[in-house]
Every structure is written in structure tokens, then in C-alpha cells.
Design a protein around this motif. Structure first.
Motif, PDB file in Angstrom:
ATOM      1  N   GLU A  47     -26.384  95.138  33.369  1.00  7.88           N
ATOM      2  CA  GLU A  47     -25.218  94.538  33.853  1.00  7.88           C
ATOM      3  C   GLU A  47     -25.027  93.103  33.423  1.00  7.88           C
ATOM      4  O   GLU A  47     -23.819  92.695  32.955  1.00  7.88           O
ATOM      5  CB  GLU A  47     -25.349  94.581  35.410  1.00  7.88           C
ATOM      6  N   LYS A  48     -26.253  92.165  33.481  1.00  7.70           N
ATOM      7  CA  LYS A  48     -26.092  90.843  32.815  1.00  7.70           C
ATOM      8  C   LYS A  48     -25.821  90.903  31.456  1.00  7.70           C
ATOM      9  O   LYS A  48     -24.716  90.125  30.925  1.00  7.70           O
ATOM     10  CB  LYS A  48     -27.287  90.117  32.977  1.00  7.70           C
ATOM     11  N   ALA A  52     -22.276  89.309  29.687  1.00  7.89           N
ATOM     12  CA  ALA A  52     -22.409  88.389  28.725  1.00  7.89           C
ATOM     13  C   ALA A  52     -21.744  88.875  27.467  1.00  7.89           C
ATOM     14  O   ALA A  52     -20.875  87.953  26.961  1.00  7.89           O
ATOM     15  CB  ALA A  52     -23.885  88.192  28.135  1.00  7.89           C
ATOM     16  N   LYS A  53     -21.713  90.354  27.244  1.00  5.50           N
ATOM     17  CA  LYS A  53     -20.877  90.605  25.979  1.00  5.50           C
ATOM     18  C   LYS A  53     -19.368  90.372  26.302  1.00  5.50           C
ATOM     19  O   LYS A  53     -18.487  90.083  25.626  1.00  5.50           O
ATOM     20  CB  LYS A  53     -21.238  92.242  26.061  1.00  5.50           C
ATOM     21  N   GLU A  54     -19.105  90.768  27.420  1.00  5.12           N
ATOM     22  CA  GLU A  54     -17.438  90.423  27.830  1.00  5.12           C
ATOM     23  C   GLU A  54     -17.185  89.182  27.746  1.00  5.12           C
ATOM     24  O   GLU A  54     -16.072  88.623  27.146  1.00  5.12           O
ATOM     25  CB  GLU A  54     -17.352  91.101  29.222  1.00  5.12           C
ATOM     26  N   ALA A  58     -14.398  87.370  25.002  1.00  2.00           N
ATOM     27  CA  ALA A  58     -13.342  86.442  25.539  1.00  2.00           C
ATOM     28  C   ALA A  58     -13.410  85.050  24.834  1.00  2.00           C
ATOM     29  O   ALA A  58     -12.322  84.660  24.457  1.00  2.00           O
ATOM     30  CB  ALA A  58     -13.374  86.214  27.186  1.00  2.00           C
ATOM     31  N   LYS A  59     -14.516  84.590  24.497  1.00  2.43           N
ATOM     32  CA  LYS A  59     -14.653  83.281  24.057  1.00  2.43           C
ATOM     33  C   LYS A  59     -14.369  83.464  22.504  1.00  2.43           C
ATOM     34  O   LYS A  59     -13.383  82.481  22.085  1.00  2.43           O
ATOM     35  CB  LYS A  59     -16.050  82.638  24.312  1.00  2.43           C
TER      36      LYS A  59
END
Length: 138
Positions: A47-48, A52-54, A58-59
Motif C-alpha cells: 500500500e505504501k 509513493a508511486k502515485e 503526480a510530482k
């Protein structure tokens, strides 16, 4: 037998007691599931990682957008600087070039503008002659 908690009323009959027991079982089951989920390290790590991937995606999108904007700004600035340098070179040409040279240059430019077809034909003939000479050597 144990005493019921002070905040819960006692059951009035067997049916109500069964209902309270069933409700307590449901709450206990939910609590066990929540505790099991908290102890499932692999699932929490996944989940983490997904979070982090999302966030990274986005960044990256934000940075790409910022880079595009900055590139546009730099391109506009470079074009403006090129125009300024061209104007400066033209002014320097006007200031430093002797009048006879400027006059001859202006006449040559005017002659080229009025005789474009002749000039283009001459350039074409020169290119053909150059290519022919080049083939003979090679």
C-alpha cells in the motif's frame, strides 16, 4: 459469571441476551480483522509503495509542466535577445561602415530583389557546374 459493564444495560430475556452476544461477536470479529490488517506487513508495504508511486507520478507531471513553462519563457527570452543583438548589429553597421560601402551594399540588395529570377537561375547553374566538377574529380 462476570458482571456486565456499567455502560451497557443487562439483558431482559434470552432473546435479547443472544442479540447482545451476536453484536459482541461482530464487534470482536471486526477488531480481529483490523488487528490482522495492521500486522500484515507485506500488504501495508505494498500500500505504501503504491502511494509513493502515485505521488511520484503526480510530482513528475508537475515538474514536466513547470519545465515546459520554463522552456517557453527561455525561448521567448532568447528570441528577444536575438532581436536586440540584431538591432545592435544593424546600428553598429550604420555607425561604422563608410558611406560608399553602405551605398554599394544597398544597391546590390536592391538589384538582387529586382532580379530574383536571374539570381536564382545563376545560383542553380553554379550548383550544377560545381556538382559536375566534383563528379569528374571523384
Amino acid at each position: 459469571m462476570t458482571q456486565p459493564p456499567h455502560d451497557e444495560p443487562t439483558a431482559a430475556g434470552p432473546a435479547e441476551l443472544r442479540e447482545q452476544v451476536e453484536h459482541t461477536r461482530e464487534e470482536l470479529g471486526q477488531t480481529v480483522q483490523a488487528l490482522a490488517a495492521k500486522t500484515d506487513v507485506k500488504a501495508r508495504a505494498q500500500e505504501k509503495a503504491a502511494e509513493a508511486k502515485e505521488q511520484a507520478a503526480a510530482k513528475a507531471g508537475e515538474l514536466k509542466e513547470q519545465a515546459t513553462v520554463k522552456a517557453g519563457e527561455l525561448k521567448a527570452k532568447a528570441a528577444e535577445q536575438a532581436r536586440a543583438k540584431t538591432a545592435q548589429a544593424g546600428q553598429l553597421w550604420e555607425e561604422k561602415t563608410p558611406d560608399p560601402v553602405r551605398q554599394k551594399t544597398a544597391q546590390g540588395a536592391q538589384l538582387a530583389r529586382h532580379n530574383r529570377k536571374v539570381l536564382l537561375a545563376a545560383a542553380g547553374v553554379a550548383a550544377v557546374v560545381w556538382l559536375a566538377c566534383r563528379r569528374r574529380k571523384g
